[in-house]
Design a protein around this motif. Structure first.
Motif, PDB file in Angstrom:
ATOM      1  N   SER A  18      49.979   4.218 -19.362  1.00  0.00           N
ATOM      2  CA  SER A  18      49.196   5.159 -18.551  1.00  0.00           C
ATOM      3  C   SER A  18      50.031   6.393 -18.204  1.00  0.00           C
ATOM      4  O   SER A  18      51.252   6.415 -18.414  1.00  0.00           O
ATOM      5  CB  SER A  18      48.756   4.482 -17.248  1.00  0.00           C
ATOM      6  OG  SER A  18      49.879   4.309 -16.392  1.00  0.00           O
ATOM      7  N   ALA A  19      49.357   7.397 -17.651  1.00  0.00           N
ATOM      8  CA  ALA A  19      50.064   8.592 -17.183  1.00  0.00           C
ATOM      9  C   ALA A  19      51.116   8.207 -16.137  1.00  0.00           C
ATOM     10  O   ALA A  19      52.195   8.798 -16.075  1.00  0.00           O
ATOM     11  CB  ALA A  19      49.065   9.586 -16.596  1.00  0.00           C
ATOM     12  N   ASN A 165      51.583   7.528  -8.675  1.00  0.00           N
ATOM     13  CA  ASN A 165      50.130   7.486  -8.481  1.00  0.00           C
ATOM     14  C   ASN A 165      49.626   6.109  -8.904  1.00  0.00           C
ATOM     15  O   ASN A 165      50.364   5.303  -9.454  1.00  0.00           O
ATOM     16  CB  ASN A 165      49.425   8.616  -9.254  1.00  0.00           C
ATOM     17  CG  ASN A 165      49.739   8.569 -10.736  1.00  0.00           C
ATOM     18  OD1 ASN A 165      49.784   7.498 -11.329  1.00  0.00           O
ATOM     19  ND2 ASN A 165      49.962   9.722 -11.343  1.00  0.00           N
ATOM     20  N   ILE A 167      47.357   5.150 -11.134  1.00  0.00           N
ATOM     21  CA  ILE A 167      46.629   5.026 -12.399  1.00  0.00           C
ATOM     22  C   ILE A 167      47.146   3.775 -13.107  1.00  0.00           C
ATOM     23  O   ILE A 167      48.303   3.715 -13.504  1.00  0.00           O
ATOM     24  CB  ILE A 167      46.849   6.265 -13.294  1.00  0.00           C
ATOM     25  CG1 ILE A 167      46.249   7.516 -12.636  1.00  0.00           C
ATOM     26  CG2 ILE A 167      46.215   6.047 -14.670  1.00  0.00           C
ATOM     27  CD1 ILE A 167      46.595   8.802 -13.342  1.00  0.00           C
ATOM     28  N   THR A 181      35.265   8.692 -18.963  1.00  0.00           N
ATOM     29  CA  THR A 181      36.396   9.448 -19.508  1.00  0.00           C
ATOM     30  C   THR A 181      37.738   8.824 -19.103  1.00  0.00           C
ATOM     31  O   THR A 181      37.858   8.237 -18.020  1.00  0.00           O
ATOM     32  CB  THR A 181      36.364  10.919 -19.053  1.00  0.00           C
ATOM     33  OG1 THR A 181      37.463  11.614 -19.670  1.00  0.00           O
ATOM     34  CG2 THR A 181      36.462  11.064 -17.544  1.00  0.00           C
ATOM     35  N   GLU A 183      40.460  10.945 -19.909  1.00  0.00           N
ATOM     36  CA  GLU A 183      41.244  12.165 -20.180  1.00  0.00           C
ATOM     37  C   GLU A 183      42.389  12.359 -19.186  1.00  0.00           C
ATOM     38  O   GLU A 183      43.443  12.843 -19.549  1.00  0.00           O
ATOM     39  CB  GLU A 183      40.336  13.411 -20.150  1.00  0.00           C
ATOM     40  CG  GLU A 183      39.270  13.451 -21.239  1.00  0.00           C
ATOM     41  CD  GLU A 183      39.838  13.541 -22.655  1.00  0.00           C
ATOM     42  OE1 GLU A 183      40.852  14.220 -22.838  1.00  0.00           O
ATOM     43  OE2 GLU A 183      39.269  12.907 -23.566  1.00  0.00           O
ATOM     44  N   HIS A 184      42.161  12.002 -17.923  1.00  0.00           N
ATOM     45  CA  HIS A 184      43.154  12.248 -16.870  1.00  0.00           C
ATOM     46  C   HIS A 184      44.069  11.039 -16.644  1.00  0.00           C
ATOM     47  O   HIS A 184      44.936  11.065 -15.780  1.00  0.00           O
ATOM     48  CB  HIS A 184      42.430  12.594 -15.559  1.00  0.00           C
ATOM     49  CG  HIS A 184      41.451  11.547 -15.129  1.00  0.00           C
ATOM     50  ND1 HIS A 184      40.409  11.130 -15.939  1.00  0.00           N
ATOM     51  CD2 HIS A 184      41.350  10.810 -13.983  1.00  0.00           C
ATOM     52  CE1 HIS A 184      39.710  10.192 -15.310  1.00  0.00           C
ATOM     53  NE2 HIS A 184      40.269   9.974 -14.127  1.00  0.00           N
ATOM     54  N   LEU A 185      43.858   9.978 -17.412  1.00  0.00           N
ATOM     55  CA  LEU A 185      44.563   8.714 -17.118  1.00  0.00           C
ATOM     56  C   LEU A 185      45.754   8.427 -18.035  1.00  0.00           C
ATOM     57  O   LEU A 185      46.606   7.621 -17.705  1.00  0.00           O
ATOM     58  CB  LEU A 185      43.577   7.543 -17.182  1.00  0.00           C
ATOM     59  CG  LEU A 185      42.365   7.634 -16.243  1.00  0.00           C
ATOM     60  CD1 LEU A 185      41.440   6.443 -16.443  1.00  0.00           C
ATOM     61  CD2 LEU A 185      42.812   7.729 -14.789  1.00  0.00           C
ATOM     62  N   LYS A 188      46.948  12.778 -24.281  1.00  0.00           N
ATOM     63  CA  LYS A 188      45.934  13.025 -25.326  1.00  0.00           C
ATOM     64  C   LYS A 188      46.178  12.238 -26.604  1.00  0.00           C
ATOM     65  O   LYS A 188      45.252  11.686 -27.183  1.00  0.00           O
ATOM     66  CB  LYS A 188      45.888  14.528 -25.653  1.00  0.00           C
ATOM     67  CG  LYS A 188      45.086  15.320 -24.646  1.00  0.00           C
ATOM     68  CD  LYS A 188      45.018  16.792 -24.996  1.00  0.00           C
ATOM     69  CE  LYS A 188      44.235  17.538 -23.911  1.00  0.00           C
ATOM     70  NZ  LYS A 188      44.466  18.979 -23.966  1.00  0.00           N
TER      71      LYS A 188
END
Length: 201
Positions: A18-19, A165, A167, A181, A183-185, A188
């Motif tokens: 994850s991010a 965070n 996530i 989505t 996209e923010h997790l 790309k």
């Protein structure tokens, strides 16, 4: 603490990365000045719900490592025929890097459970452990609740100011299943890999 002699070991399922995993790894490298941080994914022997085959998780971690040449993937746990205990994984990595100091990364949730780990005294004596807060839970609260751990305080390191965070890999998997989505997790290229290989559907 800045030292080119340090190797950080970050274990987990990374199912998928994850991010949070990637951001945290970069922060730890910056703070410690370590030579490198190794992501150590668990092997297929690890019985965990929804765990996809290790080669996919390794591929995604390798994509994550492209952003920083001090990040790398270590497949010790994956390559072994049986599930390794943490102390065994660290011993193998130490043998491969005998001139380096090995720092193992855990959260306060793991620290609360550590007395149940195989050879936990050796773990806390022979290795430095970086302990990350989990929400409101801090290393000092753990010391208060489990006083025996204070004895190993010199090897238990808290790094202040980490932006952690929440996530999680679980959130990513749930979003994929619900066609939401991600996209923010995560990054790309990992999203592209997940889509191309039809993972977590």
């Amino acid at each position: 603490m800045h030292s080119n002699n340090i190797i950080l070991v970050y274990g987990g399922a990374f199912n998928p990365p994850s991010a949070s995993h990637i951001t945290l790894a970069k922060q730890l490298l910056n703070y410690t000045g370590a030579k490198k941080l190794m992501f150590v994914p668990v092997g297929n022997q690890y019985k965990k719900k929804e765990l996809i085959p290790a080669y996919h998780r390794i591929n995604m971690l390798q994509i994550a490592c492209e952003c920083n040449n001090r990040l790398e993937v270590n497949t010790t746990d994956v390559d072994f025929k049986r599930r390794l205990y943490t102390i065994e994984t660290l011993e193998i990595i130490k043998k491969q890097n005998s001139d380096k100091d090995i720092y193992f990364i855990i959260g306060t949730d793991n620290l609360r459970d550590i007395l149940n780990w195989k050879h936990w005294q050796r773990l806390l004596t022979e290795y430095k452990i970086i302990v990350m807060d989990r929400g409101e839970d801090t290393i000092f609260k753990v010391f208060k609740d489990i006083p025996i751990l204070k004895k190993y305080k010199a090897n238990l390191i808290q790094i202040p100011g980490l932006l952690v965070n929440n996530i999680s890999s679980t959130l990513i998997r749930n979003n994929i299943r619900q066609d939401k989505t991600i996209e923010h997790l995560t990054i790309k290229k990992i999203i592209k890999y997940i889509k191309e290989n039809n993972l977590y559907k």
